[in-house]
Design an enzyme around this catalytic site. Structure first.
Site, mmCIF file in Angstrom:
data_model
loop_
_atom_site.group_PDB
_atom_site.id
_atom_site.type_symbol
_atom_site.label_atom_id
_atom_site.label_comp_id
_atom_site.label_asym_id
_atom_site.label_seq_id
_atom_site.Cartn_x
_atom_site.Cartn_y
_atom_site.Cartn_z
ATOM 1 N N GLY A 9 30.732 33.230 39.833
ATOM 2 C CA GLY A 9 31.926 34.087 39.932
ATOM 3 C C GLY A 9 33.046 33.487 39.095
ATOM 4 N N GLY A 12 36.424 35.477 37.631
ATOM 5 C CA GLY A 12 37.443 36.064 38.487
ATOM 6 C C GLY A 12 38.773 35.333 38.422
ATOM 7 N N GLN A 13 39.675 35.740 39.327
ATOM 8 C CA GLN A 13 41.040 35.193 39.316
ATOM 9 C C GLN A 13 41.029 33.674 39.494
ATOM 10 O OE1 GLN A 13 43.614 36.245 42.610
ATOM 11 N NE2 GLN A 13 45.471 35.673 41.504
ATOM 12 N N ILE A 36 28.409 37.855 37.089
ATOM 13 C CA ILE A 36 27.608 39.057 36.857
ATOM 14 C C ILE A 36 28.156 39.850 35.667
ATOM 15 C CG2 ILE A 36 28.860 40.645 38.394
ATOM 16 C CD1 ILE A 36 25.950 41.295 39.523
ATOM 17 N N ARG A 37 29.375 39.481 35.235
ATOM 18 C CA ARG A 37 30.005 40.140 34.073
ATOM 19 C C ARG A 37 30.584 39.057 33.166
ATOM 20 N NH1 ARG A 37 36.158 40.550 35.136
ATOM 21 N NH2 ARG A 37 36.350 39.435 37.090
ATOM 22 N N ASP A 53 23.370 37.021 38.872
ATOM 23 C CA ASP A 53 23.681 37.755 40.091
ATOM 24 C C ASP A 53 23.500 36.774 41.247
ATOM 25 O OD1 ASP A 53 23.774 39.258 42.374
ATOM 26 O OD2 ASP A 53 22.373 40.805 41.684
ATOM 27 N N TYR A 143 35.836 42.075 55.240
ATOM 28 C CA TYR A 143 35.996 40.824 54.489
ATOM 29 C C TYR A 143 36.205 39.646 55.453
ATOM 30 C CZ TYR A 143 38.438 37.631 51.206
ATOM 31 O OH TYR A 143 38.856 36.562 50.441
HETATM 32 N N1 NAD Z 1 42.429 35.510 45.153
HETATM 33 C C1 NAD Z 1 42.834 35.320 46.384
HETATM 34 O O1 NAD Z 1 44.010 35.556 46.688
HETATM 35 C C2 NAD Z 1 41.878 34.783 47.421
HETATM 36 C C3 NAD Z 1 42.390 34.463 48.698
HETATM 37 C C4 NAD Z 1 41.520 33.982 49.654
HETATM 38 C C5 NAD Z 1 40.185 33.758 49.351
HETATM 39 N N2 NAD Z 1 39.716 34.058 48.112
HETATM 40 C C6 NAD Z 1 38.293 33.829 47.846
HETATM 41 O O2 NAD Z 1 38.100 33.085 46.665
HETATM 42 C C7 NAD Z 1 36.913 33.503 45.993
HETATM 43 C C8 NAD Z 1 37.230 33.936 44.571
HETATM 44 O O3 NAD Z 1 38.200 34.957 44.633
HETATM 45 P P1 NAD Z 1 38.845 35.621 43.330
HETATM 46 O O4 NAD Z 1 40.197 36.045 43.711
HETATM 47 O O5 NAD Z 1 38.639 34.778 42.161
HETATM 48 O O6 NAD Z 1 37.951 36.932 43.252
HETATM 49 P P2 NAD Z 1 37.697 37.889 41.981
HETATM 50 O O7 NAD Z 1 37.337 39.222 42.510
HETATM 51 O O8 NAD Z 1 38.849 37.778 41.040
HETATM 52 O O9 NAD Z 1 36.439 37.198 41.300
HETATM 53 C C9 NAD Z 1 35.153 37.268 41.856
HETATM 54 C C10 NAD Z 1 34.156 37.159 40.722
HETATM 55 O O10 NAD Z 1 32.842 37.271 41.287
HETATM 56 C C11 NAD Z 1 32.068 38.051 40.380
HETATM 57 N N3 NAD Z 1 30.929 38.660 41.078
HETATM 58 C C12 NAD Z 1 30.892 39.784 41.838
HETATM 59 N N4 NAD Z 1 29.646 40.039 42.264
HETATM 60 C C13 NAD Z 1 28.857 39.053 41.764
HETATM 61 C C14 NAD Z 1 27.480 38.764 41.844
HETATM 62 N N5 NAD Z 1 26.648 39.548 42.545
HETATM 63 N N6 NAD Z 1 27.010 37.679 41.206
HETATM 64 C C15 NAD Z 1 27.832 36.876 40.484
HETATM 65 N N7 NAD Z 1 29.164 37.109 40.367
HETATM 66 C C16 NAD Z 1 29.669 38.173 40.999
HETATM 67 C C17 NAD Z 1 33.013 39.088 39.829
HETATM 68 O O11 NAD Z 1 32.527 39.621 38.612
HETATM 69 C C18 NAD Z 1 34.303 38.278 39.678
HETATM 70 O O12 NAD Z 1 34.415 37.730 38.389
HETATM 71 C C19 NAD Z 1 36.322 34.615 46.869
HETATM 72 O O13 NAD Z 1 35.400 34.063 47.769
HETATM 73 C C20 NAD Z 1 37.515 35.109 47.632
HETATM 74 O O14 NAD Z 1 37.120 35.688 48.846
HETATM 75 C C21 NAD Z 1 40.533 34.566 47.148
#
Ligand code: NAD
Length: 313
Positions: A9, A12-13, A36-37, A53, A143
């Site tokens: 992942g 992501g952010q 996955i992207r 994935d 969630y």
């Molecule tokens: N951002 C926040 O404010 C926040 C707060 C609390 C907890 N979290 C946790 O931190 C973690 C990361 O969060 P984030 O904000 O970076 O999320 P995000 O949605 O920005 O990034 C998640 C990434 O996972 C990838 N992904 C989705 N399905 C997938 C799969 N099947 N296989 C591989 N990759 C896959 C997506 O493409 C994306 O790039 C998560 O567990 C989230 O629950 C985030």
């Protein structure tokens, strides 16, 4: 000590900034990014990337063997607001990806795991002020249910199978490098973008909804700190409360207005308001402070300065 790291992942952010930081610290070639992207150009060019994935155990096992991975940071998940729209998909992704990584560690194919939990593990019956490490939870979102279950499984795998899994309950995260991915605290990132582009913003939460938040630099620092701590210091193997600041939409608006005087905010709460209402206002993270020396560095004013400085065209 040499170690090979896999981030799942990574686009992501959080994953994007985590990848940059780990590569800077340990070297690009030992930090494998996967998702996955595809991610941003900067991320894709910064070191090895593999499409993956996270719910596919065989593909994950193969990747871990190929790169001789020691540590996995599992950041793939479906976030709070999106998960309410796709409950089953959210459950499958959030739980199966975690089981895959936990089982790899149980089989001794990897040595250490980071898996993030969230303030979403708390629910409407949780005391909202100074929410304790151990308190009533009862999450009311898909969630939150997946994160609470995940915490119980991490704790179980640690005690039953000796798996070295470490976790923090991130609050809402504020960052400028990557846009947030469908959470309830996304407004606290969007508001800075809109302040600079349009001088106005319509907020999807009510002006007095106070939530725990953190600037990304603090979140990444906490992640590295808990992962680098002596295993004996990491006493909580479900997940640690983690805190930096708490504010309302009215307060973040004011902090932006102090820099952009004609910035205007209106309020149009949507379905995300109910999720926000079920979460704590502020968090007691004294256990993380005591066990592994956690201390936040960014308050709201410093966050606003950093966000505006970095997003300014
Ligand atoms: N951002 C926040 O404010 C926040 C707060 C609390 C907890 N979290 C946790 O931190 C973690 C990361 O969060 P984030 O904000 O970076 O999320 P995000 O949605 O920005 O990034 C998640 C990434 O996972 C990838 N992904 C989705 N399905 C997938 C799969 N099947 N296989 C591989 N990759 C896959 C997506 O493409 C994306 O790039 C998560 O567990 C989230 O629950 C985030």
């Amino acid at each position: 000590m040499k170690r090979n790291i896999l981030i799942i992942g990574a686009c992501g952010q959080i994953g994007t900034e985590l990848t940059f930081t780990l590569r800077e610290k340990y070297g690009s070639d030992v930090v494998v990014a996967s998702d996955i992207r595809e991610g941003s150009e900067n991320l894709m060019e910064s070191g090895p990337f593999e499409p993956l994935d996270a719910t596919d155990y065989d593909a994950l096992e193969e990747l871990v063997a190929y790169y001789e991975i020691d540590e996995v940071y599992l950041m793939a998940a479906m976030l709070s607001a999106t998960a309410e729209k796709f409950p089953e998909r959210a459950w499958n992704l959030n739980m199966n990806s975690l089981f895959n990584v936990l089982n790899l560690a149980k089989e001794k194919k990897i040595k250490k795991i980071f898996w993030p939990s969230s303030i979403a593990v708390f629910g409407p019956n949780t005391p909202k002020q100074n929410t304790a490490q151990n308190t009533i939870m009862e999450p009311s979102t898909v969630y939150g249910i997946s994160k609470q279950s995940g915490e119980r499984w991490c704790d179980y795998y640690h005690h039953k199978f000796g798996v070295d899994v470490r976790s923090v309950r991130y609050p809402g995260l504020i960052s400028w490098k990557t846009m947030p991915g469908g959470g309830t605290t996304d407004y606290a990132v969007e508001i800075y973008h809109k302040a600079l582009s349009d001088n106005k913003y319509t907020c999807f939460l009510k002006e007095d909804t106070e939530l725990p938040m953190m600037y990304m630099n603090d979140a990444i620092r906490a992640t590295l700190q808990i992962m680098e701590s002596d295993a004996k210091k990491v006493k909580v193997r479900s997940s640690y409360n983690l805190a930096a600041m708490s504010f309302t939409p009215a307060e973040i608006s004011q902090s932006i207005k102090n820099h952009i005087s004609n910035f205007k905010v209106s309020y149009k709460p949507d379905s995300r308001q109910a999720i926000a209402d079920s979460w704590p206002s502020n968090i007691d993270d004294s256990k993380a402070q005591k066990d592994w020396g956690w201390k936040a560095e960014y308050d709201l004013e410093r966050t606003t300065q950093e966000m505006l400085k970095n997003l300014e065209p």
